[in-house]
Write a protein that holds these residues in place. Structure first.
Motif, PDB file in Angstrom:
ATOM      1  N   GLU A 137       0.833  -1.204   0.000  1.00 25.54           N
ATOM      2  CA  GLU A 137       0.000   0.000   0.000  1.00 25.54           C
ATOM      3  C   GLU A 137       0.870   1.258   0.000  1.00 25.54           C
ATOM      4  OE1 GLU A 137      -2.567  -0.364   3.395  1.00 25.54           O
ATOM      5  OE2 GLU A 137      -4.072  -1.491   2.250  1.00 25.54           O
ATOM      6  N   PHE A 138       0.384   2.270  -0.712  1.00 23.62           N
ATOM      7  CA  PHE A 138       1.118   3.524  -0.822  1.00 23.62           C
ATOM      8  C   PHE A 138       0.158   4.699  -0.626  1.00 23.62           C
ATOM      9  CE2 PHE A 138       3.290   0.389  -3.402  1.00 23.62           C
ATOM     10  CZ  PHE A 138       4.610   0.528  -3.001  1.00 23.62           C
ATOM     11  N   VAL A 139       0.627   5.712   0.113  1.00 24.31           N
ATOM     12  CA  VAL A 139      -0.112   6.962   0.238  1.00 24.31           C
ATOM     13  C   VAL A 139       0.516   7.948  -0.739  1.00 24.31           C
ATOM     14  CG1 VAL A 139      -0.744   8.885   1.745  1.00 24.31           C
ATOM     15  CG2 VAL A 139      -0.708   6.549   2.651  1.00 24.31           C
ATOM     16  N   THR A 140      -0.300   8.495  -1.625  1.00 19.41           N
ATOM     17  CA  THR A 140       0.207   9.400  -2.652  1.00 19.41           C
ATOM     18  C   THR A 140      -0.777  10.552  -2.843  1.00 19.41           C
ATOM     19  OG1 THR A 140      -0.943   8.277  -4.462  1.00 19.41           O
ATOM     20  CG2 THR A 140       1.238   7.439  -3.872  1.00 19.41           C
ATOM     21  N   LEU A 141      -0.369  11.521  -3.649  1.00 13.82           N
ATOM     22  CA  LEU A 141      -1.314  12.531  -4.105  1.00 13.82           C
ATOM     23  C   LEU A 141      -2.402  11.848  -4.921  1.00 13.82           C
ATOM     24  CD1 LEU A 141       0.943  15.498  -5.278  1.00 13.82           C
ATOM     25  CD2 LEU A 141      -0.822  15.610  -3.513  1.00 13.82           C
ATOM     26  N   ASN A 142      -3.599  12.381  -4.883  1.00 12.82           N
ATOM     27  CA  ASN A 142      -4.720  11.806  -5.610  1.00 12.82           C
ATOM     28  C   ASN A 142      -4.725  12.341  -7.046  1.00 12.82           C
ATOM     29  OD1 ASN A 142      -7.117  10.863  -6.597  1.00 12.82           O
ATOM     30  ND2 ASN A 142      -8.386  11.641  -4.932  1.00 12.82           N
ATOM     31  N   PRO A 143      -4.220  11.563  -8.014  1.00 17.18           N
ATOM     32  CA  PRO A 143      -4.147  12.074  -9.390  1.00 17.18           C
ATOM     33  C   PRO A 143      -5.522  12.330  -9.995  1.00 17.18           C
ATOM     34  CG  PRO A 143      -3.636   9.729  -9.329  1.00 17.18           C
ATOM     35  CD  PRO A 143      -3.722  10.185  -7.911  1.00 17.18           C
ATOM     36  N   ASN A 144      -6.522  11.547  -9.577  1.00 16.43           N
ATOM     37  CA  ASN A 144      -7.865  11.740 -10.122  1.00 16.43           C
ATOM     38  C   ASN A 144      -8.465  13.063  -9.667  1.00 16.43           C
ATOM     39  OD1 ASN A 144      -7.974   9.076 -11.369  1.00 16.43           O
ATOM     40  ND2 ASN A 144      -8.097   8.296  -9.276  1.00 16.43           N
ATOM     41  N   GLY A 180      -3.280  10.697   6.696  1.00 15.61           N
ATOM     42  CA  GLY A 180      -3.584  11.861   5.868  1.00 15.61           C
ATOM     43  C   GLY A 180      -4.699  11.647   4.873  1.00 15.61           C
ATOM     44  N   THR A 181      -5.233  10.429   4.788  1.00 15.87           N
ATOM     45  CA  THR A 181      -6.338  10.164   3.869  1.00 15.87           C
ATOM     46  C   THR A 181      -7.662  10.508   4.538  1.00 15.87           C
ATOM     47  OG1 THR A 181      -6.537   7.842   4.567  1.00 15.87           O
ATOM     48  CG2 THR A 181      -5.047   8.314   2.741  1.00 15.87           C
ATOM     49  N   VAL A 190      -4.394   9.854  -0.958  1.00 13.99           N
ATOM     50  CA  VAL A 190      -5.152   8.597  -1.024  1.00 13.99           C
ATOM     51  C   VAL A 190      -4.216   7.422  -0.758  1.00 13.99           C
ATOM     52  CG1 VAL A 190      -6.946   9.408  -2.604  1.00 13.99           C
ATOM     53  CG2 VAL A 190      -4.797   8.541  -3.540  1.00 13.99           C
ATOM     54  N   ARG A 191      -4.794   6.341  -0.254  1.00 14.15           N
ATOM     55  CA  ARG A 191      -4.039   5.114  -0.018  1.00 14.15           C
ATOM     56  C   ARG A 191      -4.585   4.025  -0.935  1.00 14.15           C
ATOM     57  NH1 ARG A 191      -1.010   2.405   3.890  1.00 14.15           N
ATOM     58  NH2 ARG A 191      -0.984   4.257   5.237  1.00 14.15           N
ATOM     59  N   HIS A 192      -3.675   3.422  -1.704  1.00 13.73           N
ATOM     60  CA  HIS A 192      -4.086   2.351  -2.615  1.00 13.73           C
ATOM     61  C   HIS A 192      -3.020   1.266  -2.652  1.00 13.73           C
ATOM     62  CE1 HIS A 192      -7.691   4.147  -4.208  1.00 13.73           C
ATOM     63  NE2 HIS A 192      -7.051   5.280  -4.444  1.00 13.73           N
ATOM     64  N   LEU A 194      -0.792  -1.629  -4.649  1.00 15.98           N
ATOM     65  CA  LEU A 194      -0.121  -1.620  -5.940  1.00 15.98           C
ATOM     66  C   LEU A 194      -1.034  -2.198  -7.024  1.00 15.98           C
ATOM     67  CD1 LEU A 194       2.561  -0.866  -7.253  1.00 15.98           C
ATOM     68  CD2 LEU A 194       3.359  -3.200  -6.834  1.00 15.98           C
ATOM     69  N   HIS A 195      -1.845  -3.177  -6.640  1.00 20.15           N
ATOM     70  CA  HIS A 195      -2.782  -3.762  -7.604  1.00 20.15           C
ATOM     71  C   HIS A 195      -3.794  -2.714  -8.065  1.00 20.15           C
ATOM     72  CE1 HIS A 195      -6.107  -6.217  -9.174  1.00 20.15           C
ATOM     73  NE2 HIS A 195      -5.161  -7.104  -9.464  1.00 20.15           N
ATOM     74  N   GLU A 196      -4.302  -1.885  -7.142  1.00 19.63           N
ATOM     75  CA  GLU A 196      -5.251  -0.836  -7.513  1.00 19.63           C
ATOM     76  C   GLU A 196      -4.595   0.217  -8.389  1.00 19.63           C
ATOM     77  OE1 GLU A 196      -8.301  -0.838  -3.690  1.00 19.63           O
ATOM     78  OE2 GLU A 196      -6.387   0.240  -3.553  1.00 19.63           O
ATOM     79  N   ILE A 197      -3.322   0.517  -8.095  1.00 24.59           N
ATOM     80  CA  ILE A 197      -2.605   1.509  -8.886  1.00 24.59           C
ATOM     81  C   ILE A 197      -2.410   1.024 -10.315  1.00 24.59           C
ATOM     82  CG2 ILE A 197      -0.382   2.684  -9.166  1.00 24.59           C
ATOM     83  CD1 ILE A 197      -0.193   2.782  -6.103  1.00 24.59           C
ATOM     84  N   PHE A 198      -2.062  -0.254 -10.460  1.00 27.18           N
ATOM     85  CA  PHE A 198      -1.741  -0.794 -11.778  1.00 27.18           C
ATOM     86  C   PHE A 198      -2.939  -1.397 -12.509  1.00 27.18           C
ATOM     87  CE2 PHE A 198       3.122  -1.630 -11.916  1.00 27.18           C
ATOM     88  CZ  PHE A 198       3.332  -0.283 -11.703  1.00 27.18           C
TER      89      PHE A 198
END
Length: 274
Positions: A137-144, A180-181, A190-192, A194-198
């Motif tokens: 799982e990764f917390v990143t900026l929400n690109p959407n 932070g989500t 957002v937290r997703h 790797l499967h959700e990211i790809f």
């Protein structure tokens, strides 16, 4: 005495001839080989590498291949502080490296009439080497969200243009978790997995399919070569960032065969229809 002196001279003469022949054999052969072998070797290499037949191409580029590589992701570790602390701290990240792989195979080989070029389409797919890494799982900026705000002109414009979406964002921001989500996992961070990211997921904000990797300019490809071929056949194939592919043009590459010009072997004529 003269008669006795004759055999030694003959023996010495024979010895000289034998030694001379051996010198010619061991010295002359390498010289000849230095001249003959490079020419033969060049001809053999050209014969094997010039892609002027389907059989040669199919034995190399036409075979399925897989290339592993390491890619490092950056997991945001102080998202909560970035949203709540004053003054705002510097973003902190944890580097997480994952073994990925690109699988690829070319198909639809076509040779030009003069045999100087060939074209083929290429299927490729990105995935993980270790299936367990899909659960990272990764917390990143929400690109959407960033794309949505950019399309309407900012947060205020969104509140007027799509009040329901703006209300959902307000609900999301009402509860900030420790990472932070937000409550809906659709806020700035957002937290997703790797499967959700790809492989994508359904956005709780828009209720539409979302693919973060696409927003990150990572092209994942079709699940299999057969899927790509079927999409090209029925006219639904799409390439990078969802761009339509006219007859598979975006998946087509033109290469020089090298026939008659060995230095052109492997030289690109055009890549992905460009």
């Amino acid at each position: 005495r003269r008669l006795r002196s004759v055999p030694p001279r003959r023996t010495r003469c024979c010895q000289f001839m034998v030694v001379s022949a051996l010198l010619n054999l061991f010295v002359g052969m390498p010289v000849a080989l230095l001249v003959v072998l490079p020419n033969n070797f060049a001809q053999i290499v050209e014969m094997l590498t010039v892609m002027d037949t389907f059989e040669k191409w199919n034995a190399t580029a036409g075979q399925p291949g897989s290339m592993p590589f390491k890619h490092c992701f950056f997991n945001l570790t102080n998202g909560h502080a970035l949203l709540t602390a004053t003054p705002t701290p510097v973003p902190a990240f944890e580097e997480v490296c994952v073994e990925l792989k690109i699988e690829a195979q070319s198909f639809d080989f076509e040779l030009s009439d003069d045999e100087s070029e060939y074209t083929s389409k290429t299927w490729s797919r990105m995935g993980v080497v270790n299936p367990y890494d899909w659960n990272l799982e990764f917390v990143t900026l929400n690109p959407n969200l960033l794309a949505l705000l950019a399309s309407v002109g900012g947060e205020t414009a969104l509140s007027y243009a799509v009040p329901s979406l703006y209300g959902a964002l307000q609900m999301d921001a009402a509860v900030i978790k420790a990472d932070g989500t937000g409550a809906l996992n659709e806020g700035l961070f957002v937290r997703h997995t790797l499967h959700e990211i790809f492989r994508g997921y359904t956005s709780a904000l828009t209720m539409q399919p979302a693919l973060p990797a696409s927003a990150m300019n990572i092209y994942l490809g079709y699940e299999s070569r057969a899927d790509l071929e079927a999409a090209i056949a029925d006219g639904t194939a799409v390439g990078l960032m969802g761009a339509p592919s006219d007859g598979g043009r975006e998946f087509t590459t033109t290469m020089k065969t090298g026939k008659g010009r060995p230095k052109d072997i492997g030289r690109l004529g055009a890549i992905k229809g460009a």
